[in-house]
Structures are given as structure tokens and as C-alpha cells.
Design a protein around this motif. Structure first.
Motif, mmCIF file in Angstrom:
data_model
loop_
_atom_site.group_PDB
_atom_site.id
_atom_site.type_symbol
_atom_site.label_atom_id
_atom_site.label_comp_id
_atom_site.label_asym_id
_atom_site.label_seq_id
_atom_site.Cartn_x
_atom_site.Cartn_y
_atom_site.Cartn_z
ATOM 1 N N GLU A 1 0.824 -1.217 0.000
ATOM 2 C CA GLU A 1 0.000 0.000 0.000
ATOM 3 C C GLU A 1 0.855 1.263 0.000
ATOM 4 O OE1 GLU A 1 -2.989 0.371 3.057
ATOM 5 O OE2 GLU A 1 -3.285 -1.790 3.108
ATOM 6 N N LEU A 2 2.116 1.112 0.346
ATOM 7 C CA LEU A 2 2.992 2.266 0.520
ATOM 8 C C LEU A 2 3.839 2.515 -0.724
ATOM 9 C CD1 LEU A 2 4.271 1.395 4.101
ATOM 10 C CD2 LEU A 2 2.400 2.944 3.504
ATOM 11 N N SER A 3 4.178 3.771 -0.911
ATOM 12 C CA SER A 3 5.109 4.112 -1.997
ATOM 13 C C SER A 3 6.520 3.701 -1.574
ATOM 14 C CB SER A 3 5.070 5.619 -2.265
ATOM 15 O OG SER A 3 5.641 6.327 -1.167
ATOM 16 N N ASP A 4 7.442 3.658 -2.534
ATOM 17 C CA ASP A 4 8.837 3.354 -2.212
ATOM 18 C C ASP A 4 9.374 4.352 -1.192
ATOM 19 O OD1 ASP A 4 8.817 1.225 -3.974
ATOM 20 O OD2 ASP A 4 9.817 2.334 -5.595
ATOM 21 N N PHE A 5 9.029 5.616 -1.371
ATOM 22 C CA PHE A 5 9.458 6.673 -0.456
ATOM 23 C C PHE A 5 8.960 6.391 0.958
ATOM 24 C CE2 PHE A 5 8.580 10.668 1.737
ATOM 25 C CZ PHE A 5 9.792 11.332 1.624
ATOM 26 N N GLU A 6 7.671 6.058 1.091
ATOM 27 C CA GLU A 6 7.089 5.788 2.410
ATOM 28 C C GLU A 6 7.720 4.551 3.051
ATOM 29 O OE1 GLU A 6 2.543 7.455 1.927
ATOM 30 O OE2 GLU A 6 3.095 5.575 0.931
ATOM 31 N N ARG A 7 7.937 3.500 2.263
ATOM 32 C CA ARG A 7 8.556 2.285 2.806
ATOM 33 C C ARG A 7 9.958 2.576 3.328
ATOM 34 N NH1 ARG A 7 5.876 -0.304 -1.436
ATOM 35 N NH2 ARG A 7 7.718 -0.252 -2.748
ATOM 36 N N GLU A 8 10.730 3.332 2.557
ATOM 37 C CA GLU A 8 12.095 3.657 2.987
ATOM 38 C C GLU A 8 12.080 4.494 4.264
ATOM 39 O OE1 GLU A 8 16.021 3.633 3.426
ATOM 40 O OE2 GLU A 8 14.915 2.422 1.981
ATOM 41 N N HIS A 9 11.215 5.472 4.324
ATOM 42 C CA HIS A 9 11.142 6.311 5.522
ATOM 43 C C HIS A 9 10.594 5.537 6.720
ATOM 44 C CE1 HIS A 9 12.183 9.557 2.862
ATOM 45 N NE2 HIS A 9 12.380 10.307 3.921
ATOM 46 N N LEU A 10 9.702 4.616 6.471
ATOM 47 C CA LEU A 10 9.192 3.782 7.552
ATOM 48 C C LEU A 10 10.301 2.882 8.095
ATOM 49 C CD1 LEU A 10 6.595 3.283 9.090
ATOM 50 C CD2 LEU A 10 6.011 1.530 7.426
ATOM 51 N N ARG A 11 11.112 2.310 7.218
ATOM 52 C CA ARG A 11 12.260 1.504 7.663
ATOM 53 C C ARG A 11 13.194 2.356 8.516
ATOM 54 N NH1 ARG A 11 11.680 -1.408 2.727
ATOM 55 N NH2 ARG A 11 12.824 0.128 1.526
ATOM 56 N N HIS A 12 13.444 3.574 8.054
ATOM 57 C CA HIS A 12 14.320 4.468 8.811
ATOM 58 C C HIS A 12 13.705 4.790 10.179
ATOM 59 C CE1 HIS A 12 17.379 7.423 9.593
ATOM 60 N NE2 HIS A 12 16.441 8.300 9.878
ATOM 61 N N ALA A 13 12.409 5.046 10.223
ATOM 62 C CA ALA A 13 11.731 5.350 11.492
ATOM 63 C C ALA A 13 11.873 4.178 12.462
ATOM 64 C CB ALA A 13 10.258 5.669 11.251
ATOM 65 N N PHE A 14 11.701 2.964 11.970
ATOM 66 C CA PHE A 14 11.842 1.792 12.840
ATOM 67 C C PHE A 14 13.283 1.621 13.312
ATOM 68 C CE2 PHE A 14 7.881 -0.019 10.714
ATOM 69 C CZ PHE A 14 7.069 0.326 11.787
ATOM 70 N N ARG A 15 14.254 1.971 12.457
ATOM 71 C CA ARG A 15 15.662 1.908 12.886
ATOM 72 C C ARG A 15 15.940 2.916 13.992
ATOM 73 N NH1 ARG A 15 16.815 0.898 7.222
ATOM 74 N NH2 ARG A 15 17.152 3.115 6.887
ATOM 75 N N VAL A 16 15.379 4.118 13.885
ATOM 76 C CA VAL A 16 15.548 5.137 14.926
ATOM 77 C C VAL A 16 14.995 4.622 16.250
ATOM 78 C CG1 VAL A 16 14.725 7.410 15.695
ATOM 79 C CG2 VAL A 16 15.601 7.121 13.369
ATOM 80 N N ILE A 17 13.806 4.035 16.205
ATOM 81 C CA ILE A 17 13.174 3.514 17.416
ATOM 82 C C ILE A 17 14.009 2.381 18.012
ATOM 83 C CG2 ILE A 17 11.153 2.261 18.284
ATOM 84 C CD1 ILE A 17 9.526 3.907 16.158
ATOM 85 N N ALA A 18 14.455 1.464 17.179
ATOM 86 C CA ALA A 18 15.255 0.330 17.662
ATOM 87 C C ALA A 18 16.570 0.801 18.268
ATOM 88 C CB ALA A 18 15.515 -0.652 16.518
ATOM 89 N N LYS A 19 17.196 1.783 17.639
ATOM 90 C CA LYS A 19 18.470 2.294 18.143
ATOM 91 C C LYS A 19 18.299 2.907 19.526
ATOM 92 C CE LYS A 19 22.226 4.909 16.129
ATOM 93 N NZ LYS A 19 22.557 5.918 15.123
ATOM 94 N N LEU A 20 17.270 3.698 19.697
ATOM 95 C CA LEU A 20 17.045 4.323 21.001
ATOM 96 C C LEU A 20 16.660 3.272 22.034
ATOM 97 C CD1 LEU A 20 17.081 6.864 22.638
ATOM 98 C CD2 LEU A 20 14.720 7.274 21.991
ATOM 99 N N ARG A 21 15.866 2.300 21.634
ATOM 100 C CA ARG A 21 15.507 1.214 22.553
ATOM 101 C C ARG A 21 16.765 0.504 23.031
ATOM 102 N NH1 ARG A 21 13.343 -3.061 19.418
ATOM 103 N NH2 ARG A 21 15.524 -3.624 19.379
#
Length: 82
Positions: free
Chosen positions: A51-71
């Protein structure tokens, strides 16, 4: 998050990145739910990557990496005494 950063638990930059990541995830979720409501479907939080564009998927992956890193940082910093 700003309060946590002001007390030194995380850096201001990490708090800002986490806020941005959470806002992006919320935005994607709300767009998904708005589409469902427009289609007379009960809204949920189950978003197919297709359902997501390539742009949205890439930014979503980055958002999850930010969350995981802080966790990981917080997990390491606040490990219970053994």
C-alpha cells in the motif's frame, strides 16, 4: 520526549529523531485509516507494505531503525542489576 532529553536520559537530537519517527508512523497509520473509512471499511492498524510508496517504505524503515536504536541505548543504560 523533550523532558526526557532535558534530564539527560537521551540527547536532544535522539529525542527529536524519535519524535519525528513516531510522527511519521502516526501519519502513515492515519492515512491508511482514512482510506479505510472512505471505503466504508472498519479502520485498523494493519498496513500492507504494498500500500505504501517506495518513499514511504524507505522512511518507515528508517523510522523503525531510529526507534530500535534508542531502545537499544535505553536497554543498555537501564539494565536491571543482576
Amino acid at each position: 520526549l523533550l523532558a526526557v532529553a532535558s534530564h539527560g536520559a537521551v540527547s536532544a537530537e535522539r529525542a527529536h529523531d524519535l519524535r519525528d519517527a513516531l510522527e511519521f508512523i502516526a501519519h502513515i497509520r492515519l492515512q491508511h485509516q482514512a482510506r479505510q473509512i472512505a471505503q466504508a471499511v472498519a479502520p485498523d492498524n494493519l498496513i500492507a507494505p504494498s500500500e505504501l510508496s517506495d518513499f514511504e517504505r524507505e522512511h518507515l524503515r528508517h523510522a523503525f531503525r531510529v526507534i530500535a536504536k534508542l531502545r537499544d541505548v535505553l536497554e543498555h543504560r537501564y539494565q536491571p542489576a543482576r
